[in-house]
Design an enzyme around this catalytic site. Structure first.
Site, mmCIF file in Angstrom:
data_model
loop_
_atom_site.group_PDB
_atom_site.id
_atom_site.type_symbol
_atom_site.label_atom_id
_atom_site.label_comp_id
_atom_site.label_asym_id
_atom_site.label_seq_id
_atom_site.Cartn_x
_atom_site.Cartn_y
_atom_site.Cartn_z
ATOM 1 N N GLU A 34 0.885 -1.201 -0.021
ATOM 2 C CA GLU A 34 0.042 0.142 0.073
ATOM 3 C C GLU A 34 0.813 1.215 0.079
ATOM 4 O O GLU A 34 0.662 1.994 1.021
ATOM 5 C CB GLU A 34 -0.847 -0.051 1.145
ATOM 6 N N GLU A 83 -6.369 -7.903 -0.289
ATOM 7 C CA GLU A 83 -7.014 -7.968 0.783
ATOM 8 C C GLU A 83 -8.518 -7.499 0.756
ATOM 9 O O GLU A 83 -8.958 -6.805 -0.138
ATOM 10 C CB GLU A 83 -6.355 -6.479 1.611
#
Length: 712
Positions: free
Chosen positions: A468, A572
C-alpha cells in the site's frame, strides 16, 4: 574443626551476597511529527548506511525436489561460508554485531553475572567434594542459602542471628523491587491475554500460551556457540522458542541473511487440497484462481488485530503503533514481549487449519526490521526473520504457496500504523525519502538473493514489492521509477516468482499502459466498503450488489490491457460492513459509522479525513451505533449471519474474475468480521473455500425485510 578452619569470614561474606538485576521500561522517544500534514518534512533519526559494492549471484541449484529433513552438514556450511565470502555478503553479521554493540553494557553485565554464578557454583562443588558433606536440605532467606551438611552443621550461629535480624528488612525491599518490575509487565501481559476468544473471534493463542519446551536444545551445549555469537540472534539459547528450528550454530548467510534455523533439505510433495496441484507441480496463474488468506498482525503488529498490546496505555502514553510500543517497552521488554507474540500468535496448527479450510495460498506480511534496523529505530531487530522462515517451512508442509509482503518499508510508505510508524511519509518523500527508497531497494537485493535459492522455487511463488504505497500523496512518477528499479534488481537475482505491486489507491483504471514490458507482473488492489463514506452508507443488500456489480466490472476492465493494466488480483478484503472495530481507524480514534472519526485528536492535530456526521445507512435516524457491530458473534441474528456469508461469497465470485484473492486476515483478537478463523466457527464463511452456495447470479434478498438492522 577442619571446616571451621577453612570457612573464613570472607568466604561467609561471599555466601551472604545477593545479586539483584533490574530492567528499564525505556523512555518514550520524541513524538512523531503531525500525521496528516502532507507537506511536512520532519527530520529523521536515521543515518545513511554504507552502500554495498558486491553484487550477488544466484546460489547453485539443487536437483532434489523431495528429500528427508536433515541438519545442515559441515560441508554444506563450508560451501555457504565460501560463497558468502566470495560475494561479500557481511551485512547480516554487521547488523547483529551493531545490535550487540548498542547493548554492550547489558550484555557485559549479563556475562559478568553468568561468570560470577559459574565461579560460585564451582566453588560450592569443590567445597562439597572436599568435605564430603552433601546437603540434606536447604532453606532460602532473601537470597543467601542457609546450608545444612551433617545433622548439626548449620552455618555458624553468628551468621544465623545476623540473617534473622535482617530478614524482614530484606524481604520488604525485595517485594518492592518485584512489584516495581511486575506491575508494568503485568499490565502488558494481562492486556495481551484479555479479550482473546479463539472460538468466537479467531483470537490469538497467547491467552493459553506457555513457554515452549525447547527440547531440541538438550543435545547441544552453550559452549558450542562461538563466544562472538553468544547473546546475539545467532545464539539459540537466547531464543524464546526453538520449536522446529535447526539449532546447530552457523554464521552462514545467503544475500547477507542468516540461514540459521533451516534444514538443508525439503519436500515439495504436499498438496493443499484436491483442487490444486502439489507444490512440485506448476500453478497456472491467471487460469487457476488464488484462494488465500493473510497472516496479518503477526510479524507486523497492527492495533486493531491485537488491541491488547495497546489497551493498557493512556492517551498520555501515546502508544499507537509498533514504533511507539517498542519505544515505551524499551529494548529488553520489547524483545521478550513481541517475540512471545511471534511464537504464539501463529503456530504450525495455524497452517494446518488454513489447509483444512480449503485455502491454497498465504500472504505473509513482515517489515524491514526483520532484516535490519537503522540508527534511532526502536524496533526489535532481526528476530522476526527466523519466525518468517519457520512459517514458510510450515506452509510447505501443508502444500500452501507463499506470497511475501513487505508491509513496512524504511520511512513508512503510507504513514499508517500498520507500516510500523504512524505519521508523515518519509519514503520517496520528505527529507529522507530518497535515502529510504534506496534502503528499500537494498533490502530487495538481499531478499531476492535469499529467496532465489532452489528450496523456495516451488514455494515462494509470489513476491510483493511494498504494501500500500500511498500514491495519492506520493509523486506518481517517482514511485513508478522506484518500482522499475526494484523489478530489475529482483529479476537480475533470478527470482522467477510473480512480482506483485500495489495500485496505490489511484484506482485500477489509472494503471492502463503502465509498467508494460515486464514479464510476470501482477497488480494488487485492496477492496473494502467501509473506508469510503459513500460505500459505507449502502444498505446490506446494496453492499452485495456493489460487490457483484462494481467490483466485478472493475476487475474485468483491469484484466484487459486495452482498458487496464492486465493481470489483477485482490490482495485484501473482509466481511466488515462497518468501521467499528476497535482501533481500526487508529488507536483512540472513533468511526465513520457513528460520526466520531476525529482526526484532530490524533498526534499532530490535523482535521484532514475527519468524519463527524454519522454515515450508517439510516443517517442516524434511527441512531447509528457500533454496539451491535462489535457484539460477540453469539449474539448475531440468523439474518446477519446469512448476510455475512453471502457478502463473502459475492466478493470471492467477483475477485475470481481476475487472478483471485487473499482474505484479510486469518485471526484477530476481537474483530470477527475480519477473521477467517472466526467465520468458520460462526458459519459465516464456507467450510471449504472452493465450495460455495451463493454467487452473483443468485437472487439477493432484501435484508431489511429479513429484519436486519441498518444502524445496529
Amino acid at each position: 574443626m577442619a571446616r571451621n578452619s577453612r570457612d573464613s569470614p570472607a568466604r561467609r561474606e561471599r555466601r551472604r551476597r545477593v545479586h539483584h538485576s533490574t530492567d528499564s521500561n525505556g523512555e518514550l522517544l520524541p513524538l512523531p511529527a503531525p500525521i496528516y500534514d502532507r507537506d511536512s518534512t520532519p527530520s529523521s533519526p536515521t543515518k545513511p548506511r554504507r552502500k554495498r559494492t558486491h553484487r550477488p549471484t544466484r546460489p547453485p541449484e539443487s536437483d532434489s525436489s523431495k528429500t528427508t529433513s536433515n541438519a545442515l552438514s559441515a560441508g554444506t556450511l563450508a560451501k555457504l561460508d565460501a560463497l558468502n565470502n566470495e560475494l561479500g555478503w557481511d551485512e547480516y553479521e554487521n547488523v547483529y554485531h551493531r545490535v550487540r554493540e548498542t547493548r554492550t553494557d547489558r550484555v557485559v553485565e549479563a556475562g559478568e553475572d553468568r561468570e560470577r554464578r559459574r565461579r560460585e557454583k564451582e566453588r560450592r562443588r569443590r567445597d562439597r567434594d572436599e568435605y564430603h558433606q552433601p546437603r540434606k536440605k536447604r532453606r532460602v532467606i532473601s537470597g543467601p542459602q542457609l546450608e545444612r551438611g551433617r545433622e548439626d552443621s548449620y552455618i555458624d550461629e553468628k551468621y544465623a542471628r545476623h540473617a534473622h535480624e535482617h530478614t524482614s528488612v530484606i524481604i520488604v525491599g525485595v517485594l518492592l523491587l518485584i512489584l516495581a518490575i511486575a506491575i508494568p509487565v503485568g499490565i502488558v501481559v494481562s492486556k495481551k491475554n484479555s479479550g482473546t476468544d479463539s472460538s468466537s473471534s479467531g483470537g490469538a493463542t497467547t491467552s493459553s500460551a506457555t513457554k515452549p519446551a525447547n527440547s531440541n536444545l538438550n543435545g547441544i551445549s552453550q559452549s558450542d556457540i562461538p563466544a562472538s555469537a553468544r547473546g546475539t540472534v545467532l545464539d539459540p539459547f537466547t531464543w524464546y522458542d526453538t520449536t522446529d528450528f535447526n539449532v546447530t550454530y552457523t554464521a552462514a548467510t545467503v544475500g547477507g541473511l542468516s540461514i540459521m534455523g533451516l534444514n538443508s533439505s525439503w519436500d515439495d510433495s504436499a498438496q493443499a487440497n484436491p483442487k490444486v496441484p502439489a507444490l512440485k507441480d506448476a500453478w497456472q496463474y491467471g487460469t487457476m484462481p488464488i484462494r488465500g488468506v493473510n497472516l496479518g498482525g503477526w510479524l507486523s503488529i497492527e492495533p486493531f488485530i491485537t488491541p491488547s498490546f495497546f489497551k493498557g496505555y493512556s492517551t498520555r502514553d501515546n502508544v499507537i503503533d509498533e514504533w511507539t510500543l517498542s519505544s515505551k517497552l524499551g529494548p529488553t521488554k520489547a524483545k521478550s514481549t513481541i517475540e512471545q507474540h511471534y511464537s504464539s500468535f501463529v503456530s504450525e496448527r495455524t497452517f494446518a487449519e488454513i489447509q483444512a479450510a480449503g485455502l491454497d495460498h498465504v500472504r505473509i506480511p513482515f517489515s524491514y526490521w526483520a532484516i535490519t534496523t537503522y540508527s534511532g529505530d526502536p524496533y526489535v531487530p532481526l528476530t522476526s526473520w527466523r519466525y518468517l522462515l519457520r512459517g514458510i517451512e510450515w506452509a510447505r508442509k501443508y502444500g500452501l504457496r507463499v506470497k511475501l509482503d513487505l508491509h513496512g518499508a524504511p520511512g513508512s510508505q503510507n504513514g499508517w500504523n500498520h507500516s510500523g510508524r504512524q505519521g508523515p511519509i518519509d519514503w520517496l518523500n520528505g527529507t529522507h525519502g530518497a535515502l529510504n527508497g534506496q534502503r528499500t531497494l537494498d533490502l530487495h537485493d538481499q531478499l531476492s538473493t535469499f529467496f532465489a535459492q532452489p528450496r523456495y522455487r516451488n514455494l515462494v511463488t509470489m513476491y510483493g514489492l511494498v504494501n500500500e504505497p500511498r500514491m495519492v500523496v506520493l509523486d506518481t512518477n517517482t514511485v513508478l521509477e522506484w518500482t522499475t528499479s526494484a523489478i530489475n534488481i529482483i529479476r537480475k537475482n533470478n527470482i522467477t516468482a510473480v512480482i506483485v505491486f500495489g495500485d496505490g489507491f489511484m484506482g485500477l483504471d489509472k494503471w492502463r499502459g503502465e509498467l508494460q514490458g515486464h514479464d510476470n507482473l501482477l497488480l494488487d488492489v485492496h477492496q473494502y466498503v467501509i473506508f469510503n463514506t459513500d460505500q459505507i452508507a449502502l444498505d446490506h443488500s446494496d453492499k452485495i450488489n456493489f460487490a457483484c456489480g462494481g467490483w466485478t466490472a472493475q476487475t474485468l476492465r483491469s484484466q484487459n490491457t486495452a482498458t487496464g493494466f492486465g493481470p489483477t488480483m485482490c490482495g485484501e478484503w473482509s466481511q466488515a460492513d462497518t468501521d467499528c472495530a476497535v482501533y481500526l481507524n487508529n488507536v483512540g480514534i472513533g468511526s465513520r459509522w457513528e460520526g466520531t472519526l476525529n482526526m484532530a485528536s490524533t498526534p499532530g492535530g490535523s482535521s484532514s479525513g475527519s468524519v463527524l456526521s454519522p454515515t450508517c445507512p439510516t443517517r442516524n435516524n434511527p441512531r447509528c451505533t457500533c454496539d451491535g457491530a462489535n457484539a460477540d458473534p453469539s449474539a448475531w441474528s440468523d439474518a446477519y449471519k446469512k448476510w455475512l456469508l453471502q457478502f463473502a461469497e459475492a466478493q470471492m465470485t467477483s475477485f475470481e474474475k481476475g487472478w483471485g484473492w487473499f482474505y484479510w486476515t486469518w485471526q484477530t483478537e476481537s474483530a470477527p468480521q475480519w477473521s477467517w478463523k472466526a467465520g468458520l466457527a460462526t458459519g459465516t464463511l464456507p467450510s471449504k473455500a472452493y465450495e460455495r452456495s451463493f454467487n452473483c447470479s443468485s437472487t439477493i434478498p432484501s435484508y431489511a425485510g429479513l429484519g436486519l438492522a441498518e444502524n445496529y
